[in-house]
Design a protein around this motif. Structure first.
Motif, PDB file in Angstrom:
ATOM      1  N   LEU A  73       0.700  -1.357  -0.227  1.00  0.00           N
ATOM      2  CA  LEU A  73       0.104  -0.057   0.073  1.00  0.00           C
ATOM      3  C   LEU A  73       0.757   0.968   0.190  1.00  0.00           C
ATOM      4  N   ARG A  90      -1.280  -0.734  -4.058  1.00  0.00           N
ATOM      5  CA  ARG A  90      -2.390  -0.153  -4.009  1.00  0.00           C
ATOM      6  C   ARG A  90      -2.115   1.462  -3.431  1.00  0.00           C
ATOM      7  N   LEU A  92      -3.513   4.366  -1.330  1.00  0.00           N
ATOM      8  CA  LEU A  92      -4.232   4.396  -0.276  1.00  0.00           C
ATOM      9  C   LEU A  92      -4.104   5.478   0.748  1.00  0.00           C
ATOM     10  N   PHE A  97      -7.986   8.102   3.763  1.00  0.00           N
ATOM     11  CA  PHE A  97      -7.534   6.533   4.591  1.00  0.00           C
ATOM     12  C   PHE A  97      -9.884   6.395   4.061  1.00  0.00           C
ATOM     13  N   ALA A 100     -11.327   5.923   0.730  1.00  0.00           N
ATOM     14  CA  ALA A 100     -11.130   5.665   0.254  1.00  0.00           C
ATOM     15  C   ALA A 100     -10.845   3.984   0.702  1.00  0.00           C
ATOM     16  N   PHE A 101     -10.994   3.145   1.706  1.00  0.00           N
ATOM     17  CA  PHE A 101     -10.884   2.656   2.352  1.00  0.00           C
ATOM     18  C   PHE A 101     -11.776   0.833   1.546  1.00  0.00           C
ATOM     19  N   VAL A 104     -10.265   0.609  -1.902  1.00  0.00           N
ATOM     20  CA  VAL A 104      -8.972   0.137  -1.704  1.00  0.00           C
ATOM     21  C   VAL A 104      -8.538  -1.661  -1.038  1.00  0.00           C
TER      22      VAL A 104
END
Length: 169
Positions: A73, A90, A92, A97, A100-101, A104
């Motif tokens: 990440l 990815r 993030l 956070f 988008a948590f 992702v």
């Protein structure tokens, strides 16, 4: 004139000394005072209260990458990620956070090894991201200190603005 300057300098020095002593005194009596002496190395900053250290050596991160046993990440913002990141990582961003948590991490199990990284030894984004993931119940979270730089320096697989590559920018 010299006498006035000397008197002013002495007064200024006395005020600075008094302010410093007052600050030290307040810090000493506060239950959450700032330690005056401490280890501020990246490894020490990544140690949890229970003694667990979140940092991962580059060799271990590399082995996890090539075995496919970890999700990487990138904690940097989207523009930095777009200009180059660890291949397959990815994005993030720590600052996004909460929003988008789910997008992702929705398909990542709580027991999967996760390696967070950003760039620069002093970058705290990967640490903050790791702590947030731990708080969400992820159990195997590690931080690759200065991740983007050390990854590129070892000429490991990257995805850069021009496409996939093995060479540092």
């Amino acid at each position: 004139m010299v006498e006035i300057c000397t008197k002013s300098l002495c007064q200024a020095a006395a005020l600075l000394l008094a302010a410093g002593l007052l600050a030290l005194g307040v810090n000493a009596i506060r239950p959450d005072g700032i330690p005056l002496i401490g280890d501020w190395s990246p490894e020490a900053r990544l140690s949890l209260e229970n003694g667990t250290n979140l940092s991962i050596p580059i060799e271990e991160a590399e082995a996890l990458f090539f075995s496919g046993e970890a999700v990487f990440l990138d904690a940097r913002d989207a523009s930095e990620y777009a200009s180059g990141h660890i291949y397959g990582a990815r994005n993030l961003p720590w600052m996004e956070f909460e929003t988008a948590f789910e997008k992702v991490m929705g398909d990542v199990g709580r027991d999967v090894v996760i390696v967070t990284y950003c760039d620069g030894e002093g970058c705290g984004l990967s640490r903050e991201l790791a702590l947030a993931l731990l708080a969400k119940g992820y159990t195997h979270v590690r931080v690759l200190v200065n991740g983007w730089t050390v990854w590129r320096d070892r000429t490991l697989p990257v995805d850069v603005a021009g496409g996939f590559g093995l060479e540092p920018e």
